[in-house]
Design a protein around this motif. Structure first.
Motif, PDB file in Angstrom:
ATOM      1  N   GLY A 132      36.024  34.421  35.500  1.00 42.83           N
ATOM      2  CA  GLY A 132      35.484  35.083  34.318  1.00 42.83           C
ATOM      3  C   GLY A 132      34.621  36.293  34.620  1.00 42.83           C
ATOM      4  O   GLY A 132      34.102  36.929  33.710  1.00 42.83           O
ATOM      5  N   ASN A 133      34.480  36.628  35.898  1.00 42.59           N
ATOM      6  CA  ASN A 133      33.632  37.760  36.291  1.00 42.59           C
ATOM      7  C   ASN A 133      34.454  38.873  36.926  1.00 42.59           C
ATOM      8  O   ASN A 133      35.331  38.613  37.745  1.00 42.59           O
ATOM      9  CB  ASN A 133      32.585  37.307  37.320  1.00 42.59           C
ATOM     10  CG  ASN A 133      31.546  36.409  36.712  1.00 42.59           C
ATOM     11  OD1 ASN A 133      30.711  36.839  35.941  1.00 42.59           O
ATOM     12  ND2 ASN A 133      31.609  35.139  37.061  1.00 42.59           N
ATOM     13  N   ASP A 134      34.128  40.117  36.532  1.00 43.60           N
ATOM     14  CA  ASP A 134      34.670  41.264  37.248  1.00 43.60           C
ATOM     15  C   ASP A 134      33.939  41.342  38.583  1.00 43.60           C
ATOM     16  O   ASP A 134      32.741  41.028  38.674  1.00 43.60           O
ATOM     17  CB  ASP A 134      34.432  42.557  36.465  1.00 43.60           C
ATOM     18  CG  ASP A 134      35.210  42.597  35.159  1.00 43.60           C
ATOM     19  OD1 ASP A 134      36.176  41.820  35.000  1.00 43.60           O
ATOM     20  OD2 ASP A 134      34.842  43.413  34.295  1.00 43.60           O
ATOM     21  N   LEU A 135      34.651  41.727  39.628  1.00 43.86           N
ATOM     22  CA  LEU A 135      34.075  41.809  40.964  1.00 43.86           C
ATOM     23  C   LEU A 135      33.909  43.271  41.355  1.00 43.86           C
ATOM     24  O   LEU A 135      34.869  44.037  41.322  1.00 43.86           O
ATOM     25  CB  LEU A 135      34.978  41.103  41.976  1.00 43.86           C
ATOM     26  CG  LEU A 135      35.386  39.662  41.658  1.00 43.86           C
ATOM     27  CD1 LEU A 135      36.262  39.105  42.777  1.00 43.86           C
ATOM     28  CD2 LEU A 135      34.166  38.787  41.443  1.00 43.86           C
ATOM     29  N   ALA A 138      41.275  38.638  39.798  1.00 42.45           N
ATOM     30  CA  ALA A 138      40.463  38.067  40.874  1.00 42.45           C
ATOM     31  C   ALA A 138      40.609  36.553  40.831  1.00 42.45           C
ATOM     32  O   ALA A 138      41.574  35.997  41.321  1.00 42.45           O
ATOM     33  CB  ALA A 138      39.013  38.514  40.722  1.00 42.45           C
ATOM     34  N   TYR A 139      39.650  35.890  40.201  1.00 43.11           N
ATOM     35  CA  TYR A 139      39.683  34.422  40.112  1.00 43.11           C
ATOM     36  C   TYR A 139      40.039  33.930  38.721  1.00 43.11           C
ATOM     37  O   TYR A 139      39.853  32.759  38.407  1.00 43.11           O
ATOM     38  CB  TYR A 139      38.336  33.852  40.572  1.00 43.11           C
ATOM     39  CG  TYR A 139      38.080  34.147  42.026  1.00 43.11           C
ATOM     40  CD1 TYR A 139      38.767  33.464  43.022  1.00 43.11           C
ATOM     41  CD2 TYR A 139      37.184  35.144  42.404  1.00 43.11           C
ATOM     42  CE1 TYR A 139      38.558  33.743  44.349  1.00 43.11           C
ATOM     43  CE2 TYR A 139      36.967  35.430  43.742  1.00 43.11           C
ATOM     44  CZ  TYR A 139      37.661  34.724  44.707  1.00 43.11           C
ATOM     45  OH  TYR A 139      37.462  35.014  46.027  1.00 43.11           O
ATOM     46  N   GLY A 140      40.537  34.826  37.890  1.00 40.78           N
ATOM     47  CA  GLY A 140      41.007  34.455  36.568  1.00 40.78           C
ATOM     48  C   GLY A 140      39.902  34.427  35.530  1.00 40.78           C
ATOM     49  O   GLY A 140      38.717  34.503  35.846  1.00 40.78           O
ATOM     50  N   ASN A 141      40.318  34.319  34.286  1.00 42.82           N
ATOM     51  CA  ASN A 141      39.368  34.170  33.194  1.00 42.82           C
ATOM     52  C   ASN A 141      38.804  32.758  33.223  1.00 42.82           C
ATOM     53  O   ASN A 141      39.452  31.830  33.713  1.00 42.82           O
ATOM     54  CB  ASN A 141      40.038  34.443  31.850  1.00 42.82           C
ATOM     55  CG  ASN A 141      40.426  35.894  31.703  1.00 42.82           C
ATOM     56  OD1 ASN A 141      39.692  36.791  32.095  1.00 42.82           O
ATOM     57  ND2 ASN A 141      41.599  36.137  31.152  1.00 42.82           N
TER      58      ASN A 141
END
Length: 139
Positions: free
Chosen positions: A126-129, A66-69
């Motif tokens: 850093g978040n799962d979506l 998604a937006y990366g770690n």
């Protein structure tokens, strides 16, 4: 028929992170995008590839897709004097122009009398979506 590259997809979605609703258009007009063009989060695009018109699906996209770690090295401490005339608040999003004219955003994560900590990570890094996806139309 499943979605193919270069088709226009009309989609409604709900996005949650850690159980908190971030964004939804389930009660509004769908978004439209060209599949395969990179207009949506890469991990979501790969996970809707086999969906068909009228299908609803719950999908989790891992942070890395998604937006990366979250990257600690993307935080910077800047002297508060650089922000003269700005009423800084934690969580405030600042926009600036880079050396090549590109616009980038940073989030204020800490403010002291001397310094401001700015975070250049995407707010969802850093978040799962967790998505609920409804495919309305494929053209």
């Amino acid at each position: 028929m499943a979605i193919k590259n270069n088709q226009v997809v009309s989609m409604q979605y709900e996005l949650k992170v850690n159980g908190n609703l971030i964004e939804s258009n389930l009660q509004a007009d769908p978004i439209e995008f060209v599949f395969g063009s990179g207009d949506i989060v890469p991990g979501l695009e790969t996970r809707i590839a086999n969906m068909i018109e009228g299908e609803t699906k719950e999908i989790t996209v891992p942070a890395v897709e998604a937006y990366g770690n979250y990257d600690e090295t993307l935080c910077e401490i800047v002297p508060i004097s650089e922000f003269e005339g700005i009423d800084l608040q934690i969580g405030m999003i600042l926009e600036a122009e880079g050396e090549n004219g590109e616009v980038f955003k940073a989030t204020v994560s800490d403010v002291t009398k001397e310094d401001v900590t700015v975070d250049y990570n995407h707010p969802l890094a850093g978040n799962d979506l967790d998505f609920k996806i409804v495919i309305n139309k494929i053209v």
